[in-house]
Design an enzyme around this catalytic site. Structure first.
Site, PDB file in Angstrom:
ATOM      1  N   ASP A 260     -10.158   3.053   2.264  1.00  0.00           N
ATOM      2  CA  ASP A 260     -10.186   2.503   3.390  1.00  0.00           C
ATOM      3  C   ASP A 260     -11.067   3.490   4.456  1.00  0.00           C
ATOM      4  OD1 ASP A 260      -9.270   0.055   3.004  1.00  0.00           O
ATOM      5  OD2 ASP A 260      -7.165   0.495   3.473  1.00  0.00           O
TER       6      ASP A 260
ATOM      7  N   LYS B  96       0.708  -1.235   0.077  1.00  0.00           N
ATOM      8  CA  LYS B  96      -0.028  -0.023   0.042  1.00  0.00           C
ATOM      9  C   LYS B  96       0.816   1.085   0.084  1.00  0.00           C
ATOM     10  CE  LYS B  96      -4.223  -1.829   2.239  1.00  0.00           C
ATOM     11  NZ  LYS B  96      -5.196  -1.349   3.107  1.00  0.00           N
TER      12      LYS B  96
HETATM   13  P1  NAP Z   1      -0.818  -1.975  11.858  1.00  0.00           P
HETATM   14  O1  NAP Z   1      -0.391  -0.791  10.855  1.00  0.00           O
HETATM   15  O2  NAP Z   1       0.311  -2.924  11.825  1.00  0.00           O
HETATM   16  O3  NAP Z   1      -1.226  -1.279  13.241  1.00  0.00           O
HETATM   17  C1  NAP Z   1      -1.500  -2.095  14.150  1.00  0.00           C
HETATM   18  C2  NAP Z   1      -1.894  -1.422  15.512  1.00  0.00           C
HETATM   19  O4  NAP Z   1      -2.313  -2.323  16.294  1.00  0.00           O
HETATM   20  C3  NAP Z   1      -0.904  -0.386  15.987  1.00  0.00           C
HETATM   21  O5  NAP Z   1      -1.637   0.608  16.421  1.00  0.00           O
HETATM   22  C4  NAP Z   1      -0.219  -1.327  16.982  1.00  0.00           C
HETATM   23  O6  NAP Z   1       0.229  -0.885  18.071  1.00  0.00           O
HETATM   24  C5  NAP Z   1      -1.495  -2.168  17.579  1.00  0.00           C
HETATM   25  N1  NAP Z   1      -1.246  -3.379  18.442  1.00  0.00           N
HETATM   26  C6  NAP Z   1      -0.999  -4.479  17.766  1.00  0.00           C
HETATM   27  N2  NAP Z   1      -0.740  -5.561  18.524  1.00  0.00           N
HETATM   28  C7  NAP Z   1      -1.275  -5.030  19.774  1.00  0.00           C
HETATM   29  C8  NAP Z   1      -1.215  -5.572  20.792  1.00  0.00           C
HETATM   30  N3  NAP Z   1      -0.918  -6.749  21.153  1.00  0.00           N
HETATM   31  N4  NAP Z   1      -1.555  -4.657  21.935  1.00  0.00           N
HETATM   32  C9  NAP Z   1      -2.125  -3.487  21.738  1.00  0.00           C
HETATM   33  N5  NAP Z   1      -1.858  -2.960  20.482  1.00  0.00           N
HETATM   34  C10 NAP Z   1      -1.403  -3.795  19.599  1.00  0.00           C
HETATM   35  O7  NAP Z   1      -2.146  -2.562  10.943  1.00  0.00           O
HETATM   36  P2  NAP Z   1      -3.197  -2.039  10.432  1.00  0.00           P
HETATM   37  O8  NAP Z   1      -3.107  -2.137   8.939  1.00  0.00           O
HETATM   38  O9  NAP Z   1      -3.458  -0.664  10.981  1.00  0.00           O
HETATM   39  O10 NAP Z   1      -4.564  -2.928  10.822  1.00  0.00           O
HETATM   40  C11 NAP Z   1      -5.073  -2.901  11.990  1.00  0.00           C
HETATM   41  C12 NAP Z   1      -6.263  -3.691  12.088  1.00  0.00           C
HETATM   42  O11 NAP Z   1      -7.380  -3.201  11.292  1.00  0.00           O
HETATM   43  C13 NAP Z   1      -6.157  -5.341  11.652  1.00  0.00           C
HETATM   44  O12 NAP Z   1      -6.884  -6.198  12.349  1.00  0.00           O
HETATM   45  C14 NAP Z   1      -6.954  -5.431  10.229  1.00  0.00           C
HETATM   46  O13 NAP Z   1      -7.262  -6.681  10.156  1.00  0.00           O
HETATM   47  C15 NAP Z   1      -7.989  -4.378  10.500  1.00  0.00           C
HETATM   48  N6  NAP Z   1      -8.270  -3.759   9.207  1.00  0.00           N
HETATM   49  C16 NAP Z   1      -9.740  -4.158   8.721  1.00  0.00           C
HETATM   50  C17 NAP Z   1     -10.025  -3.410   7.418  1.00  0.00           C
HETATM   51  C18 NAP Z   1     -11.276  -3.744   7.123  1.00  0.00           C
HETATM   52  O14 NAP Z   1     -11.617  -3.617   5.667  1.00  0.00           O
HETATM   53  N7  NAP Z   1     -12.398  -3.916   7.933  1.00  0.00           N
HETATM   54  C19 NAP Z   1      -9.126  -2.765   6.751  1.00  0.00           C
HETATM   55  C20 NAP Z   1      -7.875  -2.586   7.054  1.00  0.00           C
HETATM   56  C21 NAP Z   1      -7.396  -3.163   8.381  1.00  0.00           C
HETATM   57  P3  NAP Z   1       1.687  -0.398  18.239  1.00  0.00           P
HETATM   58  O15 NAP Z   1       2.055   1.044  17.431  1.00  0.00           O
HETATM   59  O16 NAP Z   1       2.209  -0.182  19.408  1.00  0.00           O
HETATM   60  O17 NAP Z   1       2.625  -1.533  17.571  1.00  0.00           O
END
Ligand code: NAP
Length: 288
Positions: free
Chosen positions: A110, A74
């Site tokens: 998104d 992305k």
């Molecule tokens: P990302 O960029 O990797 O960000 C992950 C976030 O989650 C960060 O803020 C991270 O905190 C936090 N995190 C991860 N593990 C954690 C834990 N054990 N305890 C506390 N905080 C934690 O991922 P992303 O792309 O933003 O995606 C995040 C979620 O959104 C995923 O579950 C994904 O499936 C969902 N999503 C859904 C859609 C949809 O269409 N519904 C679209 C996109 C994403 P740190 O900064 O401290 O690491």
């Protein structure tokens, strides 16, 4: 909206990612094309990082009208495009490419997809609300960018790594009342929340029993939303329902980000119900 579908060309669409086999996008978009009576297809393309440049060149050569872009491309894909829409530039990521006779434009659907889903399914009015966003990763950037456009009273970003929440709030502070917090401050911030949105991956399959905040910190009767759609009902949403909250899962975001993309490619309104049903169907056929 220009109706490209009416031009009658066979419409080539696809999604690039690594991995890509479990993507629900092909099922969703194929159902939409069929419902709209558009001749075309939507294919999953497994593109590794080293092949991204060639894949984008091929999109022009093969005459693909559009492409979705998913993890891990992305951000990287942006450097191969001719133009990038203002919101995608702010967010720093592209999930949709439109090909206009060889000119490739990148968009990010998104955040706007999420907000359309939240308003349609759970909370029609976001203006004046105190929204607490859990997480400060890529998904959070997209949805906060779109939420700001709805003029909430305040957006509080709570993240495990506090500095990331602070930096994001700082970056967009000129656009609204944004504040960043660490997890140790969450309890106090959540007391005044009217909407809680989980953008972390906590609670996603296979860790389905995990919850990003203690259930006791969720105020009674507010709106609680989770971006996760596998499982459809996360532990956060289950606990929130027990506290009489209005709950909103991530399926609507997925459907609406796809719907916006399809609208950009075809110029016609996307069949949301058909798309939602196709994703639900593919869950039934493949429960992971
Ligand atoms: P990302 O960029 O990797 O960000 C992950 C976030 O989650 C960060 O803020 C991270 O905190 C936090 N995190 C991860 N593990 C954690 C834990 N054990 N305890 C506390 N905080 C934690 O991922 P992303 O792309 O933003 O995606 C995040 C979620 O959104 C995923 O579950 C994904 O499936 C969902 N999503 C859904 C859609 C949809 O269409 N519904 C679209 C996109 C994403 P740190 O900064 O401290 O690491």
């Amino acid at each position: 909206m220009v109706n490209y579908a009416a031009q009658g060309d066979y419409m080539l669409l696809g999604v690039i990612g690594d991995p890509i086999a479990h993507s629900k996008s092909p099922a969703m978009h194929l159902a939409a094309l069929a419902a709209l009576g558009i001749q075309g297809t939507y294919v999953p393309l497994h593109i590794r990082p080293a092949g991204l440049d060639d894949a984008i060149q091929a999109m022009r050569a093969l005459g693909f009208r559009g492409m979705n872009v998913t993890i891990p491309h992305k951000v990287e894909v942006m450097k191969y495009l001719d133009e990038i829409d203002a919101a995608a530039l702010r967010i720093g990521a592209v999930n949709t490419i439109v090909n206009d006779n060889g000119k490739l434009t990148g968009y990010n659907t998104d955040g706007i997809g999420y907000v359309r889903s939240l308003k349609d399914e759970a909370c029609p009015e976001l203006q004046g609300k105190h929204i607490v966003v859990l997480g400060a990763g890529g998904a959070a950037r997209g949805i906060i960018d779109a939420l700001i456009e709805e003029s909430p009273d305040r957006i509080s970003i709570v993240n495990r790594t506090r500095d990331k929440a602070g930096a994001l709030a700082e970056e967009w502070i000129s656009r609204g009342d944004l504040r960043g917090y660490g997890e140790e401050e969450a309890e106090a911030v959540l007391q005044h929340a009217e909407i809680i949105i989980n953008t972390t991956s906590v609670g996603m399959h296979p860790q389905i029993g995990a919850i990003p905040i203690p259930a006791a910190h969720i105020p009674q009767g507010i709106v609680v939303s989770d971006l996760i759609y596998n499982p459809l009902q996360t532990e956060l949403l289950r606990q929130s329902e027990l506290r009489q909250c209005i709950v909103h899962g991530g399926l609507g975001m997925f459907v609406n980000q796809g719907a916006y993309a399809l609208e950009y490619w075809t110029g016609v309104a996307a069949p949301l119900q058909v798309m939602r049903a196709a994703v639900l169907d593919s869950f039934t056929n493949n429960s992971t």
